[in-house]
Design an enzyme around this catalytic site. Structure first.
Site, PDB file in Angstrom:
ATOM      1  N   GLN A 149      24.464 -29.053  -0.313  1.00  0.00           N
ATOM      2  CA  GLN A 149      23.222 -29.514   0.295  1.00  0.00           C
ATOM      3  C   GLN A 149      23.359 -30.959   0.733  1.00  0.00           C
ATOM      4  O   GLN A 149      23.832 -31.799  -0.025  1.00  0.00           O
ATOM      5  CB  GLN A 149      22.070 -29.366  -0.696  1.00  0.00           C
ATOM      6  N   HIS A 151       9.402 -29.335  -2.015  1.00  0.00           N
ATOM      7  CA  HIS A 151      10.281 -30.187  -2.822  1.00  0.00           C
ATOM      8  C   HIS A 151       9.810 -30.235  -4.273  1.00  0.00           C
ATOM      9  O   HIS A 151       9.884 -31.262  -4.941  1.00  0.00           O
ATOM     10  CB  HIS A 151      10.349 -31.608  -2.240  1.00  0.00           C
ATOM     11  N   GLY A 183       9.720 -23.515  -6.049  1.00  0.00           N
ATOM     12  CA  GLY A 183       8.530 -24.214  -6.523  1.00  0.00           C
ATOM     13  C   GLY A 183       7.708 -23.362  -7.454  1.00  0.00           C
ATOM     14  O   GLY A 183       7.065 -22.408  -7.022  1.00  0.00           O
TER      15      GLY A 183
END
Length: 393
Positions: free
Chosen positions: A129, A280, A312
């Site tokens: 990432q 996020h 999440g």
């Protein structure tokens, strides 16, 4: 061999992690911005969906396997890229080994404490990432390093808004060096949890925050604080920049941080093979709802050829099944595996993954689904009529 710490669910793992970690480290793990509304909604949304269980035709065998970014995994849970996993000496390498044992892929952050070379060695199904940090030349060098190490795919995360304010306190800033002054500042937190500190000292290490995957042009490895300063100074990438990155990589490519139908379509148009619907983990703009609330709208807006994931608030296997029922190909877990890592390193992460796998299978038994493609929206009961929200177009 040290005695293993067992836990039966993720709530128990969270409680154990909080007791084990120094306060500053725990605050960094728990995270969330401002009042934590989004952090809470990520979990609240799952609790507003129920199931319609069946008592007939329950399956006797299960196939939980799926494929994301061309990587076959044994069940629809991938390890999310999370920065600075120096909360246990096993670090990202230990997490990668646990994921490999469980039959799933490892997402590795640019901000990781272990290098992509070491992590790919521990789990060949590693997805690197990237944050947009530094110049294009620096970014290209990091991409090529990930390619050379054998990373299977590339993620670009674009949803950070530099608003790390928390009503419950913010931990000390990560170090820019390990000077005497820095060590003196951090020492009280470390010695407050002597067992945690001793786990490092037994291996001849200290919990320092270097970020080897954000190496400098001269090859040196910066500390977290230095790299963060560079991140804050970097201009936000444009659509053309992300297209350049996608073309540079040339392989399986994901855009992470999608919150609107418009952004999902733009990511697909620039050639993303996958997108991840994410706020996020509550660390972007506080007040943005759980991705679960608009997941199905985004799935409907993009081609079936685009793998749609979400993250999440995943805390149990039934949460994973809810996401799959709304169209997710798989989910990322972040805090969930960090709790396991804090409690018992690699073994703790493996426990977390097994708890989730078992929970997925138990839920699928209850709703009468033997494979993921059998799971659909009709299995869900909406407990709040206002559950679904339309993301901005």
């Amino acid at each position: 061999m040290s005695r293993r710490t067992r836990f039966n669910n993720l709530a128990e793992a969270e409680r154990l992690a909080r007791r084990k970690l120094p306060k500053a480290v725990w605050l960094a793990v728990k995270a969330g911005n401002e009042q934590g509304w989004t952090l809470d909604d990520n979990i609240r949304a799952f609790n507003e969906l129920g199931f319609s269980p069946t008592i007939f035709d329950r399956p006797s065998s299960f196939d939980l396997s799926t494929s994301v970014l061309g990587i076959d995994v044994d069940f629809p849970v991938l390890v999310s890229p999370v920065g600075a996993q120096a909360i246990h000496p096993d670090g990202e390498v230990g997490v990668a080994r646990a994921a490999a044992r469980a039959g799933t892929a490892m997402g590795l952050s640019s901000w990781a404490s272990d290098s992509v070379v070491d992590v790919v060695r521990a789990n060949p199904d590693t997805i690197f990432q990237l944050y947009w940090v530094g110049t294009k030349d620096e970014i290209e060098a990091r991409v090529e390093a990930a390619r050379a190490a054998g990373a299977r795919a590339l993620i670009v995360t674009l949803d950070w808004s530099f608003t790390p304010r928390r009503d419950w306190g913010v931990p000390p800033a990560p170090p820019s060096d390990m000077s005497v002054r820095t060590m003196a500042t951090l020492a009280p937190y470390a010695v407050s949890r002597p067992l945690w500190l001793s786990s490092y000292l037994r291996r001849g290490r200290i919990p320092e925050l270097k970020v080897p995957n954000l190496f400098e042009p001269d090859g040196s490895v910066p500390y977290f604080g230095k790299a963060w300063s560079d991140f804050e100074r970097t201009t936000t990438p444009t659509w053309d920049d992300v297209k350049w990155l996608r073309d540079l990589w040339g392989g399986p490519f994901m855009v992470k941080g999608i919150n609107t139908v418009r952004d999902a379509k733009m990511a697909a148009d620039l050639g993303a093979d996958a997108i991840s619907v994410s706020n996020h983990g509550g660390n972007n703009i506080d007040g943005s709802p759980s991705p679960l609330r608009y997941l199905s709208r985004i799935v409907e807006a993009v081609s079936p050829d685009v793998d749609v994931m979400m993250d999440g608030g995943i805390r149990r296997g039934s949460d994973v099944v809810k996401a799959v029922a709304l169209g997710a190909k798989a989910v990322f877990i972040g805090r969930a595996f960090l709790y396991g890592l804090a409690v018992d390193g690699e073994e703790g992460v493996h426990q977390v993954l097994q708890i989730l796998r078992n929970g997925i299978q138990e839920t699928m038994f209850g709703i009468g689904a033997s494979k993921l493609s059998d799971v659909h929206r009709d299995h869900l009961m909406v407990l709040n009529r206002d559950f679904f929200v339309d993301p901005a177009s």
